[in-house]
Design a protein around this motif. Structure first.
Motif, PDB file in Angstrom:
ATOM      1  N   ARG A 291      13.623  -1.193  12.208  1.00 54.65           N
ATOM      2  CA  ARG A 291      12.911  -0.157  12.966  1.00 54.65           C
ATOM      3  C   ARG A 291      13.320  -0.196  14.437  1.00 54.65           C
TER       4      ARG A 291
ATOM      5  N   ARG B 180      10.032   3.989   7.674  1.00 52.58           N
ATOM      6  CA  ARG B 180       8.925   4.663   8.350  1.00 52.58           C
ATOM      7  C   ARG B 180       7.604   4.473   7.631  1.00 52.58           C
ATOM      8  N   ALA B 181       7.653   4.113   6.345  1.00 48.40           N
ATOM      9  CA  ALA B 181       6.414   4.112   5.556  1.00 48.40           C
ATOM     10  C   ALA B 181       5.618   2.819   5.680  1.00 48.40           C
ATOM     11  N   CYS B 182       6.180   1.816   6.341  1.00 47.18           N
ATOM     12  CA  CYS B 182       5.519   0.499   6.349  1.00 47.18           C
ATOM     13  C   CYS B 182       4.340   0.473   7.313  1.00 47.18           C
ATOM     14  N   THR B 183       3.214  -0.103   6.866  1.00 49.57           N
ATOM     15  CA  THR B 183       2.029  -0.221   7.722  1.00 49.57           C
ATOM     16  C   THR B 183       1.948  -1.605   8.365  1.00 49.57           C
ATOM     17  N   THR B 184       2.962  -2.419   8.185  1.00 50.77           N
ATOM     18  CA  THR B 184       3.002  -3.803   8.688  1.00 50.77           C
ATOM     19  C   THR B 184       1.760  -4.595   8.253  1.00 50.77           C
ATOM     20  N   CYS B 185       1.323  -4.357   7.015  1.00 50.41           N
ATOM     21  CA  CYS B 185       0.054  -4.939   6.563  1.00 50.41           C
ATOM     22  C   CYS B 185       0.203  -6.382   6.086  1.00 50.41           C
ATOM     23  N   ASN B 186       1.445  -6.846   5.885  1.00 52.26           N
ATOM     24  CA  ASN B 186       1.692  -8.229   5.464  1.00 52.26           C
ATOM     25  C   ASN B 186       1.308  -8.543   4.017  1.00 52.26           C
TER      26      ASN B 186
ATOM     27  N   GLU C 270      13.402   6.808   5.709  1.00 51.72           N
ATOM     28  CA  GLU C 270      12.090   7.148   5.146  1.00 51.72           C
ATOM     29  C   GLU C 270      11.349   5.900   4.671  1.00 51.72           C
TER      30      GLU C 270
ATOM     31  N   LYS D 127       4.876   6.189  -1.902  1.00 57.01           N
ATOM     32  CA  LYS D 127       5.910   6.326  -0.877  1.00 57.01           C
ATOM     33  C   LYS D 127       7.195   5.670  -1.389  1.00 57.01           C
TER      34      LYS D 127
ATOM     35  N   VAL E 246      10.870  -4.636  10.507  1.00 59.45           N
ATOM     36  CA  VAL E 246      10.637  -4.462  11.948  1.00 59.45           C
ATOM     37  C   VAL E 246      11.957  -4.471  12.708  1.00 59.45           C
TER      38      VAL E 246
ATOM     39  N   PRO F 287       0.818  -1.217   0.000  1.00 63.74           N
ATOM     40  CA  PRO F 287       0.000   0.000   0.000  1.00 63.74           C
ATOM     41  C   PRO F 287       0.848   1.261   0.000  1.00 63.74           C
ATOM     42  N   ALA F 288       1.996   1.199   0.670  1.00 67.35           N
ATOM     43  CA  ALA F 288       2.857   2.383   0.705  1.00 67.35           C
ATOM     44  C   ALA F 288       3.393   2.660  -0.694  1.00 67.35           C
TER      45      ALA F 288
END
Ligand code: SF4
Ligand code: SF4
Lengths: 441, 266
Positions: free
Chosen positions: A400, A374-380, A371, A326, A397, A320-321
């Motif tokens: 991060r 930071r953009a990851c939503t951990t959506c898998n 950058e 992104k 992760v 999604p990013a």
């Protein structure tokens, strides 16, 4: 004379190939072992099932039909052509010509089986040819978006093209060899496709057809040897690594991110200070480092993931990013991890097996930027899509963690959020005493 | 004013509830999510289910900290929560937040917190399957299009795709799917602690991209099963100036309305 010369030449080629291939694969093995230990051997039956379904059965490829079928053609073709290679190898070592055919030519059933096998390989090869042309078209003419992203510029796109081109080269060799062989023997073998191609050699002398046959035979063999040596430098290594990589893939639910036991220990000490007084001497020799900053801090499985990546970009297409412009691309996470690992590995090799800090790391330094992380939503979505069960998210992760816990590098809003969570048990600044206020309508 | 008992109340009376309702931070403090909390509680009370909440003894599960990379803050909160939960001898937990669900179910066990954890989609589906929930007021939904937005932490993270859809099917509405759904469902943009910071530079916000997919279905209702998805989709609908035509509801709110426990204007 000539026969002996050819045998020596074959053996020399085979030996050189074995040497370079060993060097290449050993390099990969050593580099993967630079990672931290992680035990991934539980539940072997589930692991075996994953490997058979996902690597051998290509299960995850079939989420997307067109490339799945094209890929399957090349994959099946690749595996089946190896059968013909067996005879090529025996011929090469012994100086015979079609040794298996001559062994069975007087036994009708086996002879037919031989002819059927070679004809089958020829037919499959036609499909491989079609699929290869389709892949080149998708990459270069249709410019399928996921095959034309920034991280593929330079070597990756050349690598992809080299392999597709060598596929066509190998097919050309196989067909020249078989067709010339048929023409030299008046079609006696009865191979299906080369039988149809035979008229191409009409009017040529026996000697020149023989040359074509030898060029095809040697060309094919040279292609195979070169491929073996090239593989450990290419994204096509996935044809081998897909198997162990799916076998050792994590079996936990995708939502699970492993807890860090070193931190549990520290917090338990904090929550129970008596314990801290009881065992004050137990300071670890090396200060514990939280999260991953470089390839050494990742697990061996993360590093195997990096070498298994096919650079197909299914992960990035689903991210999604990335879809919303992104900087993050999960494929680039894998490619950067591999490239940094290669850099580290070759520096260690140049330095006689010893690692000297080069002042660089996997974060920034032209590799993975803050950058992106930071953009990851951990959506898998990336993990779900990957046809060889790679987890780019796992690496994200861990990196991060290093940014937050070692570098204190967090956006201001996150710093505030952490403080709220610590002070009032919620990411926002509300009092814990008010948690039941929702009962009032 | 809802009459809800806390675990402390149960303990004082020396009783055990059937299930602990883990409200979560959004469900406790976010005005929109509070409504979902109330709808879910109304369903539980309507069915005479003995449940408790932790109230002021509940803390954040630590999910946003963990996903942002702050394992310290996560484990501090987790170990506190586990102390409270184990202190009360909790066996079964239901929550309306997929993030709480995922972390309680998957990441608390190795820290010493072992419970049967259910997300309310599964819990409600079980109540429907066992015949305890009977819908009486579905007229408002008849023939209306509803599209379900898969939460990443319910779907891909824990492979729960059907339960929320089964709940919605009870409503007699027409369930329509977005271009990307189930395993391919597009994220709302909130996960991984993105909810709590500005977006990184890009062309578009993720919730806008997802809202566009939802609007393409022509649905009257976007159904969510996560307080953060709910916020993201509501913001997206507002940004597209469609709030008059399209509403975002949690599956618990829709199901409560179907039982006449809430009134919903479609
Ligand atoms: S988990 Fe992160 S990297 Fe993977 S698809 Fe989702 S946002 Fe992209
Ligand atoms: S991580 Fe998987 S999906 Fe992504 S490019 Fe590599 S092989 Fe393809």
């Amino acid at each position: 004379m000539l026969t002996y010369f050819q045998i020596y030449l074959f053996i020399a080629f085979a030996a050189i190939t074995a040497f370079y291939a060993y060097r290449g694969y050993n390099r990969i093995y050593k580099n993967i072992k630079l990672g931290k230990p992680e035990n991934l051997t539980d539940n072997p039956s589930q692991r075996l099932r994953n490997m058979l379904l996902v690597a051998l059965g290509q299960k995850k490829m079939f989420k997307n039909m067109t490339p799945a079928i094209l890929h399957l053609m090349i994959y099946v073709g690749f595996v089946i052509t190896q059968v013909e290679l067996i005879e090529v190898f025996i011929d090469g070592f012994t100086g015979h010509h079609r040794i298996i055919y001559h062994a069975v030519e007087n036994i009708p059933a086996l002879r037919s089986f031989y002819v059927f096998t070679i004809s089958f390989i020829e037919v499959i090869s036609i499909f491989v040819f079609i699929a290869t042309v389709a892949f080149l078209t998708r990459r270069w003419l249709l410019k399928v978006p996921r095959l034309n992203m920034p991280e593929l510029q330079g070597f990756p796109i050349i690598d992809a093209t080299i392999i597709l081109a060598s596929e066509i080269y190998l097919l050309t060799c196989i067909f020249s060899m078989n067709t010339a062989d048929m023409a030299m023997h008046n079609g006696e073998y009865g191979f299906l496709v080369s039988g149809m191609l035979m008229p191409l050699f009409d009017g040529m002398t026996y000697t020149s057809i023989h040359y074509v046959e030898r060029i095809g035979w040697w060309g094919h063999l040279f292609g195979v040897f070169a491929f073996l040596c090239y593989l450990p430098y290419s994204k096509h290594l996935h044809i081998l690594l897909a198997f162990p990589n799916t076998y050792f893939a994590r079996l936990t639910p995708k939502g699970y991110i492993a807890n860090m036991p070193e931190i549990t220990k520290e917090i338990k000490l904090m929550m129970n200070p008596d314990a801290a007084y009881a065992a004050p001497a137990e300071q670890p020799a090396e200060p514990v480092k939280f999260g991953a900053k470089d390839v050494f801090d990742l697990s061996w499985k993360n590093l195997m993931d990096a070498y298994s990546c096919t650079e197909c970009g299914r992960c990035t297409a689903a991210c999604p990013a990335n879809q919303t412009g992104k900087l993050l691309s999960p494929r680039k996470i894998m490619m950067d991890t591999r490239d940094r690992l290669e850099e580290v590995g070759s520096k260690i090799a140049d330095n006689k097996g010893v690692w000297n800090d080069d002042g660089k790391s996997l974060i920034e330094n032209g590799y993975i930027s803050v950058e992106e992380l930071r953009a990851c939503t951990t959506c898998n979505a990336c993990v779900e899509e990957c046809p060889v069960m790679i987890s780019p998210l796992d690496i994200i992760v861990q990196l991060r963690r290093n940014l937050i816990m070692e570098e204190s590098n967090a956006p201001a809003e996150w710093t505030g959020m952490f403080a709220n969570m610590e002070n009032n048990g919620a990411p926002w600044q509300f009092s814990q005493q008010d948690r039941l206020n929702w009962v009032k309508e | 004013m809802l009459n809800v008992k806390t675990m402390a109340d149960y303990a004082a009376a020396n009783e055990m509830p059937e299930v602990l309702f883990w409200v979560g931070c959004a469900g406790s403090f976010d005005q929109r999510a509070q409504k979902v909390t109330r709808s879910f509680v109304k369903i539980l009370q309507h069915l005479n289910i003995k449940f408790a909440v932790l109230g002021s003894e509940e803390s954040c599960t630590g999910d946003p900290a963990k996903r942002a990379g702050n394992e310290f803050v996560f484990q501090m909160l987790a170990l506190q929560n586990i102390e409270v939960l184990n202190g009360y001898g909790i066996k079964k937990i239901v929550t309306t937040c997929p993030h709480c669900f995922n972390i309680l179910k998957n990441e608390y066990p190795s820290l010493g917190g072992n419970y049967e954890v259910l997300h309310h989609a599964t819990y409600l589906q079980q109540l429907i399957d066992s015949g305890r929930i009977k819908l009486t007021d579905t007229a408002a939904f008849k023939g209306k299009k509803i599209t379900y937005h898969d939460s990443c932490y319910l779907g891909r993270a824990n492979e729960i795709y059907e339960a929320p859809r089964k709940v919605l099917e009870e409503l007699d509405a027409e369930l329509v799917e977005m271009k990307s759904c189930r395993t391919k469902g597009l994220c709302c943009g909130a996960g991984g602690a993105q909810m709590f910071k500005e977006d990184e530079p890009g062309k578009k916000r993720i919730n806008i991209a997802r809202t566009e997919e939802a609007l393409e279905t022509d649905a009257r209702v976007i159904a969510a099963a996560c307080p953060f998805c709910n916020t993201m989709m509501t913001d997206g609908v507002k940004a597209k100036d469609k709030q008059a035509q399209v509403k975002v509801f949690d599956i618990a709110e829709l199901l409560a309305a179907g039982q006449g426990l809430e009134t919903i204007q479609l």
